[in-house]
Design an enzyme around this catalytic site. Structure first.
Site, short mmCIF file in Angstrom:
data_model
loop_
_atom_site.label_atom_id
_atom_site.label_comp_id
_atom_site.label_asym_id
_atom_site.label_seq_id
_atom_site.Cartn_x
_atom_site.Cartn_y
_atom_site.Cartn_z
N LEU A 34 11.44 0.09 6.24
CA LEU A 34 12.28 -0.58 7.13
C LEU A 34 11.97 -0.41 8.64
CD1 LEU A 34 15.83 0.45 5.74
CD2 LEU A 34 14.51 -1.37 5.05
N PHE A 81 3.02 -5.51 -0.35
CA PHE A 81 3.03 -5.99 1.05
C PHE A 81 3.11 -5.08 2.22
CE2 PHE A 81 5.39 -9.11 -2.12
CZ PHE A 81 4.62 -10.14 -1.63
N LYS A 85 1.14 -5.77 10.80
CA LYS A 85 0.34 -7.30 10.86
C LYS A 85 0.07 -7.78 12.13
CE LYS A 85 4.67 -9.82 10.09
NZ LYS A 85 5.31 -10.81 9.48
N SER A 125 -5.57 -11.87 3.58
CA SER A 125 -5.39 -12.80 4.64
C SER A 125 -6.56 -13.81 4.60
CB SER A 125 -5.00 -12.12 6.11
OG SER A 125 -5.12 -12.89 6.82
N ALA A 126 -6.64 -14.82 5.12
CA ALA A 126 -7.61 -15.80 5.34
C ALA A 126 -8.59 -15.32 6.56
CB ALA A 126 -7.08 -17.12 5.86
N TYR A 149 -6.73 -5.28 12.52
CA TYR A 149 -5.89 -5.66 11.52
C TYR A 149 -6.74 -6.42 10.39
CZ TYR A 149 -2.90 -8.92 8.67
OH TYR A 149 -2.38 -9.40 7.72
N LYS A 153 -7.66 -5.10 5.92
CA LYS A 153 -7.55 -6.24 5.06
C LYS A 153 -8.92 -6.28 4.18
CE LYS A 153 -3.24 -7.34 5.42
NZ LYS A 153 -2.34 -6.68 4.59
N TYR A 177 -3.97 -15.20 2.05
CA TYR A 177 -2.86 -16.14 2.55
C TYR A 177 -3.28 -16.79 3.72
CZ TYR A 177 0.19 -12.40 0.47
OH TYR A 177 0.81 -11.21 -0.28
P1 NAD Z 1 6.72 -8.02 7.13
O1 NAD Z 1 6.55 -7.12 8.25
O2 NAD Z 1 7.87 -8.93 7.31
O3 NAD Z 1 6.83 -7.16 5.71
C1 NAD Z 1 6.06 -5.69 5.74
C2 NAD Z 1 6.94 -5.01 5.32
O4 NAD Z 1 6.44 -3.83 5.13
C3 NAD Z 1 8.05 -4.40 6.14
O5 NAD Z 1 9.38 -4.65 5.61
C4 NAD Z 1 7.82 -3.27 6.96
O6 NAD Z 1 9.14 -2.41 7.10
C5 NAD Z 1 7.27 -2.84 5.58
N1 NAD Z 1 6.26 -1.53 5.94
C6 NAD Z 1 5.29 -1.37 6.75
N2 NAD Z 1 4.71 -0.10 6.95
C7 NAD Z 1 5.42 0.56 5.88
C8 NAD Z 1 5.02 1.63 5.38
N3 NAD Z 1 4.17 2.73 5.83
N4 NAD Z 1 5.73 2.23 4.24
C9 NAD Z 1 6.70 1.35 3.65
N5 NAD Z 1 7.09 0.17 4.15
C10 NAD Z 1 6.27 -0.49 5.28
O7 NAD Z 1 5.39 -9.05 7.04
P2 NAD Z 1 5.30 -10.09 6.04
O8 NAD Z 1 4.83 -11.13 7.03
O9 NAD Z 1 6.05 -10.27 5.12
O10 NAD Z 1 3.69 -9.61 5.45
C11 NAD Z 1 3.36 -8.98 4.23
C12 NAD Z 1 2.02 -8.65 4.06
O11 NAD Z 1 1.42 -10.04 3.97
C13 NAD Z 1 1.52 -7.90 5.12
O12 NAD Z 1 0.41 -6.80 4.34
C14 NAD Z 1 0.83 -8.52 5.97
O13 NAD Z 1 -0.56 -8.02 6.51
C15 NAD Z 1 0.04 -9.75 4.73
N6 NAD Z 1 -0.02 -11.23 5.40
C16 NAD Z 1 1.05 -11.61 6.29
C17 NAD Z 1 0.63 -12.85 6.54
C18 NAD Z 1 1.70 -13.44 7.66
O14 NAD Z 1 1.55 -14.40 8.52
N7 NAD Z 1 3.11 -13.18 7.60
C19 NAD Z 1 -0.49 -13.53 6.85
C20 NAD Z 1 -1.49 -12.97 5.90
C21 NAD Z 1 -1.30 -11.58 5.30
C1 UD1 Z 2 -2.71 -15.29 13.07
C2 UD1 Z 2 -3.73 -14.37 13.20
C3 UD1 Z 2 -4.17 -14.11 11.89
C4 UD1 Z 2 -3.11 -14.04 10.79
C5 UD1 Z 2 -2.12 -15.19 10.92
C6 UD1 Z 2 -1.08 -15.35 10.03
C7 UD1 Z 2 -4.87 -14.23 15.20
C8 UD1 Z 2 -5.94 -14.22 16.22
N1 UD1 Z 2 -5.00 -14.48 13.91
O1 UD1 Z 2 -3.42 -16.49 12.91
O2 UD1 Z 2 -4.97 -12.94 11.54
O3 UD1 Z 2 -3.43 -13.70 9.25
O4 UD1 Z 2 -1.75 -15.48 12.01
O5 UD1 Z 2 0.07 -15.82 10.23
O6 UD1 Z 2 -3.75 -13.71 15.73
N2 UD1 Z 2 -0.83 -21.53 18.76
C9 UD1 Z 2 -0.40 -22.05 19.93
N3 UD1 Z 2 0.71 -21.63 20.73
C10 UD1 Z 2 1.55 -20.37 20.60
C11 UD1 Z 2 0.79 -19.84 19.12
C12 UD1 Z 2 0.05 -20.40 18.53
O7 UD1 Z 2 -0.92 -22.99 20.56
O8 UD1 Z 2 2.31 -19.87 21.16
C13 UD1 Z 2 -1.86 -21.87 18.16
C14 UD1 Z 2 -3.10 -21.32 17.92
O9 UD1 Z 2 -3.96 -21.24 19.09
C15 UD1 Z 2 -3.53 -21.63 16.45
C16 UD1 Z 2 -2.30 -22.28 15.73
O10 UD1 Z 2 -1.38 -22.64 16.77
O11 UD1 Z 2 -4.51 -22.91 16.85
C17 UD1 Z 2 -1.70 -20.95 14.72
O12 UD1 Z 2 -1.59 -19.73 15.42
P1 UD1 Z 2 -0.77 -18.73 14.82
O13 UD1 Z 2 0.58 -19.15 14.33
O14 UD1 Z 2 -0.98 -17.64 15.75
O15 UD1 Z 2 -1.95 -18.38 13.60
P2 UD1 Z 2 -3.36 -17.77 13.62
O16 UD1 Z 2 -4.05 -17.80 14.82
O17 UD1 Z 2 -4.01 -18.96 12.60
#
Ligand code: NAD
Ligand code: UD1
Length: 337
Positions: A34, A81, A85, A125-126, A149, A153, A177
């Site tokens: 949490l 998950f 992040k 992650s991408a 970060y 990954k 993702y």
């Molecule tokens: P989130 O923060 O909403 O969910 C992650 C969950 O993990 C949270 O509920 C947090 O409380 C829990 N957590 C963190 N550390 C923990 C620990 N040590 N033990 C137990 N629980 C723990 O994030 P999300 O957006 O749902 O992302 C989920 C996964 O996907 C992450 O690994 C993230 O890096 C990856 N990911 C997310 C994105 C994105 O943009 N959201 C993009 C690419 C990859």
């Molecule tokens: C970011 C993370 C990436 C993660 C991804 C998932 C960085 C460098 N990368 O990617 O590791 O996997 O989120 O969600 O942080 N933008 C604006 N104004 C803002 C916010 C964003 O113009 O206030 C633009 C950014 O320049 C980018 C696009 O919106 O062109 C998307 O940005 P963002 O949502 O932060 O994602 P990423 O940078 O692609």
């Protein structure tokens, strides 16, 4: 029907995945500490599906806690998950990120091995593609990271590939993702950023609800359709559905494999802003700023492998992604509570 352990299952992507798992007929056990989510996500999951997942407030760094979860449940597979992040925070506090995302994950994999649970879906992650040499990005492109970060990954991917190479009983799918946005269409689940959001859509949502004054557009001089950055935004419900296909695939195969989860379509910052304006019915102010360090111009997925291997493809478009984000924002001014 299988029993799936979801780490980080009260978080943004995890909670949506629990809904889809339950709706696909699977049994779900959630662990989360949490740190970045609210226990009431579980009630929301119950409101949507009629089922409240069994929950353990356990940290993945707590080996005894993990062992107890595996001892008390007959787990078939794990979707992992749990992790931190935030890219910026990972640069300031690398050890925190390596401890949680690497040491915590290894702890989980050890507990799985000892419990003889060797099927796993991992949230990658991408970001592991760094600045890609071309688009769309295929899974066989070179990997390269630019922040701790992203490195956590990539290291997890390597660790899990090595585990699979050493023991042919393991089955691991590494899901890369693209940019998850949106919320459950019913408005009960969605993303609740901690503090001022860094990511685009959560930021726009706060401009739309008046919490933030204007969107800062990070650069309009990229080589893209309108000069602003282009990304592959994917609806979180589509992403969650991809996990169901992935875990079902992993349960029937062995070895490690990598799959992109994206839509294959790229949208610019201004295109997303305009889609959100349509969703919320008002014009949203923005200012063009300098480029954000570390950003790339264009990033979108080649989705062929996901289609062929998993029989999965994203269905929602950018308008629905923005509508659902806005719906969640309006219905939950204080997040999930
Ligand atoms: P989130 O923060 O909403 O969910 C992650 C969950 O993990 C949270 O509920 C947090 O409380 C829990 N957590 C963190 N550390 C923990 C620990 N040590 N033990 C137990 N629980 C723990 O994030 P999300 O957006 O749902 O992302 C989920 C996964 O996907 C992450 O690994 C993230 O890096 C990856 N990911 C997310 C994105 C994105 O943009 N959201 C993009 C690419 C990859
Ligand atoms: C970011 C993370 C990436 C993660 C991804 C998932 C960085 C460098 N990368 O990617 O590791 O996997 O989120 O969600 O942080 N933008 C604006 N104004 C803002 C916010 C964003 O113009 O206030 C633009 C950014 O320049 C980018 C696009 O919106 O062109 C998307 O940005 P963002 O949502 O932060 O994602 P990423 O940078 O692609």
């Amino acid at each position: 029907m299988s029993t799936i352990l979801v780490t980080g299952g009260t978080g943004y992507i995890g909670s949506h995945t629990c809904v889809e798992l339950i709706e696909a007929g699977h049994e779900v056990v959630v662990i989360d500490n949490l740190y970045n989510s609210n226990i009431h996500s579980l009630d929301r999951i119950k409101e949507i599906t009629g089922v409240k997942p069994k929950f353990y407030e356990v940290d993945i760094l707590d080996r005894k806690g993990l062992d107890q979860v595996f001892a008390e449940n007959k787990i078939d597979a794990v979707i992992h998950f749990a992790g931190y992040k935030a890219v910026g925070e990972s640069c300031e506090k690398p050890l925190l990120y390596y401890t949680n995302n690497i040491a915590g994950s290894i702890n989980l994999y050890e507990a799985m091995k000892d419990a003889n649970v060797k099927t796993l879906v991992f949230s990658s992650s991408a970001t592991v593609y760094g600045a890609p040499k071309s688009v769309p990005i295929r899974e066989d492109f070179e990997t390269h990271t630019t922040n701790p970060y992203g490195t956590t990954k990539l290291m997890n991917e390597q660790i899990l590939a090595d585990v699979c190479a050493a023991d042919p009983e393991w089955s691991v799918l590494l899901l890369r993702y693209f940019n998850p946005i949106g919320a459950h269409p019913c408005g009960l689940l969605g993303e609740v950023p901690n503090g001022i959001p860094n990511n685009l859509v959560p930021y726009i949502a706060r401009v739309a609800n008046g919490t933030l004054e204007f969107l800062r557009v990070w650069g309009d001089d990229y080589d893209t359709v309108d000069g602003t950055g282009v990304r592959d935004y994917i609806h979180v419900v589509d992403l969650a559905k991809g996990h169901i296909k992935a875990v079902e695939y992993a349960l029937g195969h062995k070895g490690a494999d990598y799959v992109n989860l994206g839509t294959g379509n790229g949208y610019s910052v201004l295109q997303v802003l305009h889609a959100f304006e349509k969703a919320c019915g008002k014009e949203l102010p923005y200012k063009i700023m300098e480029r954000r360090p570390g950003d790339i111009a264009t990033c979108y997925a080649d989705t062929k492998k996901a289609k062929e291997m998993l029989g999965w493809e994203a269905e929602y478009g950018i308008d629905e992604m923005c509508e659902h984000s806005w719906n969640f924002t309006v219905k939950n001014p204080n997040g999930i509570e």
